[in-house]
Design an enzyme around this catalytic site. Sequence first.
Site, short mmCIF file in Angstrom:
data_model
loop_
_atom_site.label_atom_id
_atom_site.label_comp_id
_atom_site.label_asym_id
_atom_site.label_seq_id
_atom_site.Cartn_x
_atom_site.Cartn_y
_atom_site.Cartn_z
N THR A 135 0.82 -1.21 0.00
CA THR A 135 0.00 0.00 0.00
C THR A 135 0.86 1.27 0.00
OG1 THR A 135 -1.50 1.27 1.43
CG2 THR A 135 -0.10 -0.30 2.54
N ASP A 136 0.26 2.37 -0.45
CA ASP A 136 0.97 3.65 -0.40
C ASP A 136 1.09 4.17 1.04
OD1 ASP A 136 -1.70 4.37 0.04
OD2 ASP A 136 -1.78 5.86 -1.57
N GLU A 137 0.31 3.59 1.97
CA GLU A 137 0.31 4.12 3.35
C GLU A 137 1.66 3.94 4.03
OE1 GLU A 137 -3.05 3.44 5.78
OE2 GLU A 137 -4.45 3.57 4.12
N TYR A 160 -1.72 -0.49 11.08
CA TYR A 160 -1.88 -1.14 9.77
C TYR A 160 -0.69 -0.85 8.86
CZ TYR A 160 -3.26 -1.59 4.87
OH TYR A 160 -3.27 -1.89 3.52
N LYS A 164 2.25 -3.34 7.35
CA LYS A 164 2.50 -3.53 5.91
C LYS A 164 3.95 -3.15 5.58
CE LYS A 164 0.05 -4.59 2.99
NZ LYS A 164 -0.34 -5.93 2.45
P1 NAD Z 1 -9.73 -7.17 2.26
O1 NAD Z 1 -9.72 -6.90 3.73
O2 NAD Z 1 -10.95 -6.89 1.47
O3 NAD Z 1 -9.35 -8.69 2.00
C1 NAD Z 1 -8.35 -9.36 2.73
C2 NAD Z 1 -8.50 -10.86 2.51
O4 NAD Z 1 -7.46 -11.52 3.24
C3 NAD Z 1 -9.84 -11.42 3.02
O5 NAD Z 1 -10.40 -12.28 2.08
C4 NAD Z 1 -9.45 -12.17 4.29
O6 NAD Z 1 -10.30 -13.26 4.58
C5 NAD Z 1 -8.03 -12.62 3.95
N1 NAD Z 1 -7.23 -12.85 5.16
C6 NAD Z 1 -7.10 -12.00 6.23
N2 NAD Z 1 -6.32 -12.57 7.17
C7 NAD Z 1 -5.92 -13.78 6.67
C8 NAD Z 1 -5.09 -14.82 7.15
N3 NAD Z 1 -4.53 -14.74 8.36
N4 NAD Z 1 -4.88 -15.89 6.37
C9 NAD Z 1 -5.47 -16.00 5.15
N5 NAD Z 1 -6.28 -15.05 4.65
C10 NAD Z 1 -6.50 -13.95 5.40
O7 NAD Z 1 -8.47 -6.38 1.70
P2 NAD Z 1 -8.26 -5.65 0.29
O8 NAD Z 1 -8.73 -4.25 0.41
O9 NAD Z 1 -8.75 -6.51 -0.80
O10 NAD Z 1 -6.66 -5.59 0.26
C11 NAD Z 1 -5.92 -6.69 -0.27
C12 NAD Z 1 -4.44 -6.37 -0.18
O11 NAD Z 1 -4.14 -5.18 -0.90
C13 NAD Z 1 -3.94 -6.11 1.25
O12 NAD Z 1 -2.67 -6.67 1.38
C14 NAD Z 1 -3.89 -4.59 1.36
O13 NAD Z 1 -2.91 -4.18 2.27
C15 NAD Z 1 -3.52 -4.23 -0.07
N6 NAD Z 1 -3.98 -2.89 -0.53
C16 NAD Z 1 -5.29 -2.52 -0.41
C17 NAD Z 1 -5.71 -1.29 -0.92
C18 NAD Z 1 -7.15 -0.84 -0.84
O14 NAD Z 1 -7.45 0.30 -1.17
N7 NAD Z 1 -8.09 -1.69 -0.44
C19 NAD Z 1 -4.78 -0.44 -1.53
C20 NAD Z 1 -3.44 -0.85 -1.61
C21 NAD Z 1 -3.06 -2.09 -1.13
O1 DAU Z 2 -4.13 3.97 0.55
C1 DAU Z 2 -4.36 2.59 0.45
C2 DAU Z 2 -5.20 2.15 1.63
O2 DAU Z 2 -6.51 2.63 1.42
C3 DAU Z 2 -5.20 0.64 1.83
O3 DAU Z 2 -3.91 0.21 2.14
C4 DAU Z 2 -6.15 0.25 2.96
O4 DAU Z 2 -6.23 -1.16 3.05
C5 DAU Z 2 -7.53 0.81 2.64
O5 DAU Z 2 -8.40 0.51 3.69
C6 DAU Z 2 -7.46 2.30 2.40
O6 DAU Z 2 -7.13 3.01 3.64
P1 DAU Z 2 -7.87 4.38 4.06
O7 DAU Z 2 -7.74 4.52 5.51
O8 DAU Z 2 -7.42 5.50 3.19
O9 DAU Z 2 -9.38 3.99 3.61
P2 DAU Z 2 -10.81 4.22 4.31
O10 DAU Z 2 -11.84 3.85 3.32
O11 DAU Z 2 -10.85 3.61 5.66
O12 DAU Z 2 -10.82 5.81 4.52
C7 DAU Z 2 -10.69 6.69 3.43
C8 DAU Z 2 -10.68 8.11 4.01
O13 DAU Z 2 -11.98 8.41 4.55
C9 DAU Z 2 -9.71 8.30 5.16
O14 DAU Z 2 -9.17 9.61 5.10
C10 DAU Z 2 -10.57 8.17 6.41
C11 DAU Z 2 -11.91 8.70 5.96
N1 DAU Z 2 -13.09 8.07 6.59
C12 DAU Z 2 -13.17 6.72 6.60
C13 DAU Z 2 -14.25 6.08 7.18
C14 DAU Z 2 -14.32 4.57 7.21
C15 DAU Z 2 -14.11 8.87 7.11
O15 DAU Z 2 -14.04 10.12 7.06
N2 DAU Z 2 -15.19 8.23 7.67
C16 DAU Z 2 -15.29 6.87 7.74
O16 DAU Z 2 -16.30 6.38 8.29
#
Ligand code: NAD
Ligand code: DAU
Length: 354
Positions: A135-137, A160, A164
């Site tokens: 992730t970019d975080e 988190y 990562k």
């Molecule tokens: P998600 O939470 O929707 O899915 C995570 C999956 O991992 C789920 O299916 C869960 O059951 C599985 N999992 C969790 N713990 C596990 C374990 N101990 N063993 C096996 N499986 C397990 O997450 P997502 O948003 O699809 O993100 C997927 C990946 O991409 C993550 O590594 C996250 O850090 C990365 N990522 C997400 C975003 C985003 O915006 N969502 C952006 C950049 C990177």
């Molecule tokens: O940048 C990549 C990341 O993006 C991934 O690595 C993470 O897995 C993914 O969850 C996401 O993280 P964020 O924290 O940016 O996403 P989230 O949807 O939780 O929040 C987006 C923005 O909105 C953040 O600034 C927090 C804000 N927010 C979020 C929630 C859930 C609110 O203001 N209210 C809310 O209820």
Amino acid sequence: MDHFEKTILITGGAGFIGSHLVRLFVNKYPGYKIINLDKLTYAGNLANLKDIEKAPNYTFVKADITDAVALNQLFAAHKIDGVIHLAAESHVDRSISNPMEFIMTNIVGTVNLLNAARNAWKDSFEGKRFYHISTDEVYGSLGEEGKFVETTAYDPRSPYSASKASSDHLVRAYFHTYGLPAVVSNCSNNYGGYQFPEKLIPLCINNIRHGKPLPVYGKGENIRDWLYVVDHARAIDLIFHKGVTGETYNIGGNNEWRNIDLIKKLCEIMDRKLNREPGTSAKLITYVKDRAGHDLRYAIDASKIKAELGWEPSIRFDEGFEKTIDWYLENQEWLDDVTSGSYQLYYEKQYVSR
Ligand code: NAD
Ligand code: DAU
């Protein structure tokens, strides 16, 4: 012996991004056997893969990546050529209230997977690849200017992102120390169908549907760079096949939005789609206590992947956002299913007492 040209292990394939990736690989590569390993936590849902679950090149394995024995058994049972590792605890707010699960899955789980791959591939790394999705975080928080590049120093600020970052370092350490053929990508915020509604966009869509408050953290001024999830899956496909071993690629949407502006745009579209009076949904906007340590701004410079691999987002935000909203409105049963049960308890704790 099966007849597949390659066997690819995708971890976390029942989650949001993982399910889009599994779908892409199963459909695009009938010659690959795709094994989806997932623990099926609250975020993992096999209903996300209903359309491909019977495909002859698809297998699901329920396992936990913190279980090293299970991983070694899986590698012994299948001749795995490539790993694309997405399994993770992914929600920042949950990492604030319960960091330990993030340490276990994101750090220990990743090391278990690295060890299992290294052990299985000990005779030769030829034709093998370990691709870690990050992730970019990990880069921390930007001010008003600048973007994250691949060489930006790590500065994670939530449990988190720290977990990562730790896993990214370990993957690179296995590359440098043992020669494990690893590649890493760091992506910005994804949006699209099948995202668990604890995350901002599906949470707000679901709340508008039910006429519930839209909780905006702090002043809503935090900025995220949004990418359509299918474009992320395309980038992963490209990096898996063409990325250079040992390299890192940033992936982003070049599409920055202040949270409050994004939510207001969502409200306008929802009013139109639900035939509500303009302004109805925006009345639900409620400013709530800020997230602890809330990163101000993320923005990705994705010029390396564009220059070296020819990737750029293919879906304009307006189009991707409409498609996403339509998906949730057409799949209200999915939303109702995943928000029933234990999610209610999480929601109460996270928002009602805020
Ligand atoms: P998600 O939470 O929707 O899915 C995570 C999956 O991992 C789920 O299916 C869960 O059951 C599985 N999992 C969790 N713990 C596990 C374990 N101990 N063993 C096996 N499986 C397990 O997450 P997502 O948003 O699809 O993100 C997927 C990946 O991409 C993550 O590594 C996250 O850090 C990365 N990522 C997400 C975003 C985003 O915006 N969502 C952006 C950049 C990177
Ligand atoms: O940048 C990549 C990341 O993006 C991934 O690595 C993470 O897995 C993914 O969850 C996401 O993280 P964020 O924290 O940016 O996403 P989230 O949807 O939780 O929040 C987006 C923005 O909105 C953040 O600034 C927090 C804000 N927010 C979020 C929630 C859930 C609110 O203001 N209210 C809310 O209820």
